[in-house]
Design a protein around this motif. Structure first.
Motif, PDB file in Angstrom:
ATOM      1  N   GLN A 194       0.747  -1.102   0.096  1.00  0.00           N
ATOM      2  CA  GLN A 194      -0.020  -0.253   0.015  1.00  0.00           C
ATOM      3  C   GLN A 194       0.702   1.298  -0.016  1.00  0.00           C
ATOM      4  O   GLN A 194       2.232   1.152   0.336  1.00  0.00           O
ATOM      5  CB  GLN A 194      -1.026   0.047   1.131  1.00  0.00           C
ATOM      6  CG  GLN A 194      -1.960  -1.130   1.099  1.00  0.00           C
ATOM      7  CD  GLN A 194      -3.027  -0.998   2.229  1.00  0.00           C
ATOM      8  OE1 GLN A 194      -2.551  -0.975   3.360  1.00  0.00           O
ATOM      9  NE2 GLN A 194      -4.350  -0.571   2.031  1.00  0.00           N
ATOM     10  N   ALA A 195       0.391   2.402  -0.627  1.00  0.00           N
ATOM     11  CA  ALA A 195       1.025   3.488  -0.640  1.00  0.00           C
ATOM     12  C   ALA A 195       0.165   4.691   0.026  1.00  0.00           C
ATOM     13  O   ALA A 195      -0.704   4.767   0.283  1.00  0.00           O
ATOM     14  CB  ALA A 195       0.968   3.908  -2.079  1.00  0.00           C
ATOM     15  N   PRO A 203       7.193  -5.981  -3.581  1.00  0.00           N
ATOM     16  CA  PRO A 203       6.136  -5.409  -3.265  1.00  0.00           C
ATOM     17  C   PRO A 203       5.951  -3.934  -4.129  1.00  0.00           C
ATOM     18  O   PRO A 203       4.905  -3.502  -4.445  1.00  0.00           O
ATOM     19  CB  PRO A 203       6.478  -4.853  -1.915  1.00  0.00           C
ATOM     20  CG  PRO A 203       7.422  -6.114  -1.267  1.00  0.00           C
ATOM     21  CD  PRO A 203       7.974  -6.778  -2.409  1.00  0.00           C
ATOM     22  N   GLU A 204       7.070  -3.527  -4.497  1.00  0.00           N
ATOM     23  CA  GLU A 204       7.058  -2.266  -5.438  1.00  0.00           C
ATOM     24  C   GLU A 204       6.691  -2.536  -6.995  1.00  0.00           C
ATOM     25  O   GLU A 204       5.644  -1.717  -7.321  1.00  0.00           O
ATOM     26  CB  GLU A 204       8.560  -2.053  -6.019  1.00  0.00           C
ATOM     27  CG  GLU A 204       8.862  -0.639  -6.676  1.00  0.00           C
ATOM     28  CD  GLU A 204      10.029   0.078  -6.830  1.00  0.00           C
ATOM     29  OE1 GLU A 204      10.288   0.830  -7.875  1.00  0.00           O
ATOM     30  OE2 GLU A 204      11.031  -0.366  -6.059  1.00  0.00           O
ATOM     31  N   LEU A 227       9.566   7.940  -5.005  1.00  0.00           N
ATOM     32  CA  LEU A 227       9.527   6.835  -3.579  1.00  0.00           C
ATOM     33  C   LEU A 227      10.340   6.976  -2.733  1.00  0.00           C
ATOM     34  O   LEU A 227      11.528   6.826  -2.829  1.00  0.00           O
ATOM     35  CB  LEU A 227       9.476   5.435  -4.541  1.00  0.00           C
ATOM     36  CG  LEU A 227       9.353   4.269  -3.668  1.00  0.00           C
ATOM     37  CD1 LEU A 227       7.674   4.297  -3.329  1.00  0.00           C
ATOM     38  CD2 LEU A 227       9.351   2.994  -4.269  1.00  0.00           C
ATOM     39  N   THR A 228       9.843   7.095  -1.481  1.00  0.00           N
ATOM     40  CA  THR A 228      10.860   7.215  -0.310  1.00  0.00           C
ATOM     41  C   THR A 228      11.158   6.274   0.276  1.00  0.00           C
ATOM     42  O   THR A 228      11.965   6.201   0.953  1.00  0.00           O
ATOM     43  CB  THR A 228      10.283   8.509   0.439  1.00  0.00           C
ATOM     44  OG1 THR A 228       8.887   8.176   0.702  1.00  0.00           O
ATOM     45  CG2 THR A 228      10.080   9.870  -0.140  1.00  0.00           C
ATOM     46  N   ALA A 229      10.287   5.329   0.561  1.00  0.00           N
ATOM     47  CA  ALA A 229      10.559   4.233   1.336  1.00  0.00           C
ATOM     48  C   ALA A 229       9.694   2.841   0.892  1.00  0.00           C
ATOM     49  O   ALA A 229       8.485   3.299   0.474  1.00  0.00           O
ATOM     50  CB  ALA A 229      10.187   4.417   2.768  1.00  0.00           C
ATOM     51  N   THR A 261       1.000   6.005 -12.703  1.00  0.00           N
ATOM     52  CA  THR A 261       2.357   5.576 -12.925  1.00  0.00           C
ATOM     53  C   THR A 261       3.259   5.757 -11.716  1.00  0.00           C
ATOM     54  O   THR A 261       3.487   6.980 -11.597  1.00  0.00           O
ATOM     55  CB  THR A 261       3.102   5.570 -14.351  1.00  0.00           C
ATOM     56  OG1 THR A 261       1.984   5.400 -15.254  1.00  0.00           O
ATOM     57  CG2 THR A 261       4.457   5.038 -14.318  1.00  0.00           C
ATOM     58  N   LEU A 262       3.726   4.880 -11.017  1.00  0.00           N
ATOM     59  CA  LEU A 262       4.663   5.107  -9.839  1.00  0.00           C
ATOM     60  C   LEU A 262       6.094   5.620 -10.509  1.00  0.00           C
ATOM     61  O   LEU A 262       6.560   4.989 -11.022  1.00  0.00           O
ATOM     62  CB  LEU A 262       4.660   4.013  -8.988  1.00  0.00           C
ATOM     63  CG  LEU A 262       5.727   4.010  -7.754  1.00  0.00           C
ATOM     64  CD1 LEU A 262       5.075   5.141  -6.838  1.00  0.00           C
ATOM     65  CD2 LEU A 262       5.939   2.904  -7.027  1.00  0.00           C
TER      66      LEU A 262
END
Length: 73
Positions: free
Chosen positions: A6-7, A46-47, A67-69, A61-62
């Protein structure tokens, strides 16, 4: 064991983006607020799962540069 990716997504004004789940009794936690993301499929990191889920759910789109963590529990 079920893995979930999850984000925490924020808009340009720094507000957290969440969504209201469908009100279907056949899904987990119907009619509840939730974070974007979902199940990690076999063979996915997970990513990768998060990238797929964001594309499926909201057409986003990621960007790995933003992305920090990534944490696994």
């Amino acid at each position: 064991m079920i893995e979930i990716a999850q984000a925490l997504l924020f808009d340009r004004d720094g507000r957290l983006l969440i969504y209201l789940r469908d009100d279907k009794l056949s899904i987990p936690f119907p009619n509840h607020w939730d974070l974007f993301g979902g199940h990690v499929e076999v063979g996915e990191t997970p990513e990768e799962a998060l990238r797929r889920e964001l594309q499926e759910e909201i057409g986003a789109t990621l960007d790995s540069r933003r992305l920090t963590a990534i944490a696994a529990a």
